[in-house]
Design a protein around this motif. Structure first.
Motif, PDB file in Angstrom:
ATOM      1  N   ALA A  36      43.245  28.127  38.300  1.00  0.00           N
ATOM      2  CA  ALA A  36      42.518  29.018  37.402  1.00  0.00           C
ATOM      3  C   ALA A  36      42.308  30.363  38.083  1.00  0.00           C
ATOM      4  N   PRO A  37      42.254  31.490  37.305  1.00  0.00           N
ATOM      5  CA  PRO A  37      42.056  32.806  37.909  1.00  0.00           C
ATOM      6  C   PRO A  37      40.680  32.975  38.538  1.00  0.00           C
ATOM      7  N   VAL A  38      39.647  32.301  37.984  1.00  0.00           N
ATOM      8  CA  VAL A  38      38.290  32.322  38.548  1.00  0.00           C
ATOM      9  C   VAL A  38      37.707  30.917  38.401  1.00  0.00           C
ATOM     10  N   ASN A  39      36.678  30.637  39.194  1.00  0.00           N
ATOM     11  CA  ASN A  39      35.970  29.370  39.069  1.00  0.00           C
ATOM     12  C   ASN A  39      34.753  29.566  38.166  1.00  0.00           C
ATOM     13  N   GLY A  40      34.667  28.822  37.088  1.00  0.00           N
ATOM     14  CA  GLY A  40      33.530  28.940  36.186  1.00  0.00           C
ATOM     15  C   GLY A  40      33.787  28.186  34.903  1.00  0.00           C
ATOM     16  N   PRO A  41      32.748  27.927  34.160  1.00  0.00           N
ATOM     17  CA  PRO A  41      32.892  27.199  32.902  1.00  0.00           C
ATOM     18  C   PRO A  41      33.601  28.041  31.864  1.00  0.00           C
ATOM     19  N   ILE A  42      34.252  27.395  30.916  1.00  0.00           N
ATOM     20  CA  ILE A  42      34.946  28.069  29.823  1.00  0.00           C
ATOM     21  C   ILE A  42      33.999  28.094  28.633  1.00  0.00           C
ATOM     22  N   SER A  43      33.688  29.299  28.200  1.00  0.00           N
ATOM     23  CA  SER A  43      32.730  29.453  27.099  1.00  0.00           C
ATOM     24  C   SER A  43      33.398  29.638  25.759  1.00  0.00           C
ATOM     25  N   ALA A  44      34.681  29.912  25.717  1.00  0.00           N
ATOM     26  CA  ALA A  44      35.404  30.065  24.443  1.00  0.00           C
ATOM     27  C   ALA A  44      36.800  29.502  24.637  1.00  0.00           C
ATOM     28  N   ARG A  45      37.190  28.653  23.666  1.00  0.00           N
ATOM     29  CA  ARG A  45      38.486  28.021  23.778  1.00  0.00           C
ATOM     30  C   ARG A  45      39.535  28.764  22.949  1.00  0.00           C
ATOM     31  N   PHE A  46      40.767  28.436  23.223  1.00  0.00           N
ATOM     32  CA  PHE A  46      41.898  29.000  22.483  1.00  0.00           C
ATOM     33  C   PHE A  46      41.841  28.557  21.024  1.00  0.00           C
ATOM     34  N   GLY A  47      41.917  29.495  20.066  1.00  0.00           N
ATOM     35  CA  GLY A  47      41.902  29.210  18.643  1.00  0.00           C
ATOM     36  C   GLY A  47      40.520  29.143  18.038  1.00  0.00           C
ATOM     37  N   ALA A  48      39.438  29.216  18.879  1.00  0.00           N
ATOM     38  CA  ALA A  48      38.071  29.160  18.342  1.00  0.00           C
ATOM     39  C   ALA A  48      37.751  30.479  17.655  1.00  0.00           C
ATOM     40  N   PRO A  49      36.895  30.407  16.579  1.00  0.00           N
ATOM     41  CA  PRO A  49      36.539  31.660  15.898  1.00  0.00           C
ATOM     42  C   PRO A  49      35.655  32.534  16.780  1.00  0.00           C
ATOM     43  N   ARG A  50      35.785  33.825  16.583  1.00  0.00           N
ATOM     44  CA  ARG A  50      34.977  34.779  17.327  1.00  0.00           C
ATOM     45  C   ARG A  50      33.580  34.827  16.726  1.00  0.00           C
TER      46      ARG A  50
END
Length: 471
Positions: free
Chosen positions: A351-365
């Motif tokens: 991963a480019p940074v270490n941290g939780p993912i707060s928005a997934r691919f395909g999720a609405p903005r």
């Protein structure tokens, strides 16, 4: 004195027949220029040689004129010498006559001296006898008169002879002086004429030598002029051949340039067509993506409506099963909250940074519109963002809606996009390795919270980054 030398004769002797220019010249045009310069030099030297030849011929004509004048003078002096020789012959004849006359005068003088000597001896014999004594002593008085007349005549004759002898002696001296003077004058005149003839002969010989030298030089100049003309003819042919060859090369170059221009235009047209096709394909893909996004959003709304209907149905079913239960209005379930725990990917890149993912691919903005085409890592401002794989930086700079971004080409058609950066640490064209810091996490913006927006595209289409990274 006429000069027979020329300062450029030695330099002109060094000219040789020019050969075609070899590989030393850089281009054919330079060969032509060099050949033309050499041809001009040959023509210049040819003109100088022709002028030199003309001057030599003029000098030769002057020499011939001077030799002709000297010959005329020699002829005049020879004629004068012949006249002097004739005068000498006449003078010799006159001198011979004078010498004969002198001899005759000398003979007459000798005779006169002899007669005078006899008279003197007779007078000396008579001694001191006076005419009176002679008259008193004579036995014949009648002869006395005759004797007196005889002695008087004898005295007169003796006086005349003495005078004549003196005149003859003076005439002999005068004649001798005239002969000597005439001989001296003729000898001096002969010497002068001989010296003049000798001088003229020397001048004629000198001029003849000069004319011979000048004729040799004129012949040499003519030979050199012929050689220079031959050189100029050869060089003219060389220049003509080079010009023809250069024109052919120019025609070939123009044909190649025209073909290259036509090919370039064809390639440009093909590139324009490809670009138009790519643009059209991108527009189609974008429209398809927009349509898919709209469909996905519509499906999500439909799913929400279906879920609400199911919840209502379940509540109704539950109410039927438990009639004693207080009936309450159905509670509409809220949209599922974004996860805040790490999501494990399935790829082999870090991963480019270490941290939780707060928005997934395909999720609405949150703000509506298109769904997320990448994922969002929650991270504090300034956290280093590292490359997930080696590749070349295609873009590094600001982009509207994404802040500072870095785009790295990982494979032939795979791109990694690092967005919402606070700063970039790479430049376009740079090769980066895995783990190389490409920038740092920015703040706020469209994300709402601090974090990194990370997107992956394959052949230009957004793909789920979790297919390529693991967390």
């Amino acid at each position: 004195m006429l000069l027979l030398s020329h300062p450029r004769v030695g330099a002109l002797l060094a000219l040789t027949i020019l050969l075609p220019v070899g590989a030393g010249a850089a281009t054919l045009q330079e060969k032509i220029q060099n050949s033309r310069q050499k041809l001009e030099h040959i023509h210049e030297n040819l003109g100088q040689m022709q002028a030199h030849l003309a001057a030599g011929q003029k000098t030769q004509a002057q020499l011939r004129g001077e030799i002709s004048t000297i010959n005329q003078q020699v002829v005049a002096v020879q004629e004068k010498l012949v006249g002097i020789q004739q005068q000498q012959q006449l003078a010799k004849s006159q001198i011979a006559d004078l010498r004969a006359k002198i001899s005759a005068l000398r003979a007459a003088l000798a005779q006169q001296k002899s007669i005078l000597a006899q008279q003197l001896r007779a007078a000396y014999t008579l001694g001191g006898v006076t005419p009176l004594a002679v008259w008193l002593q004579t036995e014949r008085p009648g002869e006395l008169g005759r004797m007196s007349v005889f002695y008087e005549s004898l005295a007169r004759a003796r006086s005349t002879l003495i005078i004549k002898t003196q005149d003859t002696a003076q005439q002999i001296l005068k004649t001798k002086h005239e002969v000597q003077t005439h001989e001296t004058r003729l000898a001096q005149l002969a010497r002068q004429v001989g010296a003049q003839e000798h001088t003229l002969q020397q001048q004629r010989q000198h001029h003849a030598a000069l004319e011979s030298q000048l004729a040799d030089r004129i012949a040499a100049d003519k030979a050199k002029i012929s050689e220079l003309q031959a050189n100029a003819h050869i060089l003219d042919g060389l220049v003509s051949r080079l010009v023809v060859q250069f024109r052919r090369q120019e025609e070939v170059a123009r044909a190649k340039a025209a073909a290259a221009e036509a090919q370039r235009k064809a390639e440009a047209a093909a590139a324009a067509r490809r670009a138009a096709a790519i643009t059209a394909r991108r527009q189609t893909i974008e429209q398809r993506r927009l349509a898919q996004g709209a469909q996905a959003e519509q499906r999500a709304r439909q799913e929400q409506k279906t879920e609400r209907a199911r919840q209502v149905q379940r509540a109704a079913n539950a109410q039927k099963q438990a009639p004693t239960t207080v009936v309450r209005p159905p509670v509409i379930a809220a949209a599922p909250a974004l996860p805040t725990t790490p999501i494990v990917g399935h790829g082999h890149y870090p991963a480019p940074v270490n941290g939780p993912i707060s928005a997934r691919f395909g999720a609405p903005r949150v703000t509506g519109g298109l769904n997320w085409q990448g994922i969002i890592f929650q991270s504090v401002v300034g956290t280093p963002v590292r490359a997930i794989a080696p590749g070349m930086v295609l873009y590094a700079g600001p982009l509207r809606g994404y802040g500072q971004i870095v785009i790295v080409q990982i494979a032939h058609s795979l791109l990694a996009i690092y967005g919402h950066l606070g700063a970039t640490d790479v430049h376009v064209g740079e090769q980066v390795s895995t783990g190389r810091q490409v920038g740092s996490v920015g703040s706020g913006g469209e994300l709402g919270n601090d974090g990194l927006y990370f997107e992956m595209r394959n052949a230009g289409h957004p793909v789920n980054p979790l297919y390529y990274i693991h967390n």
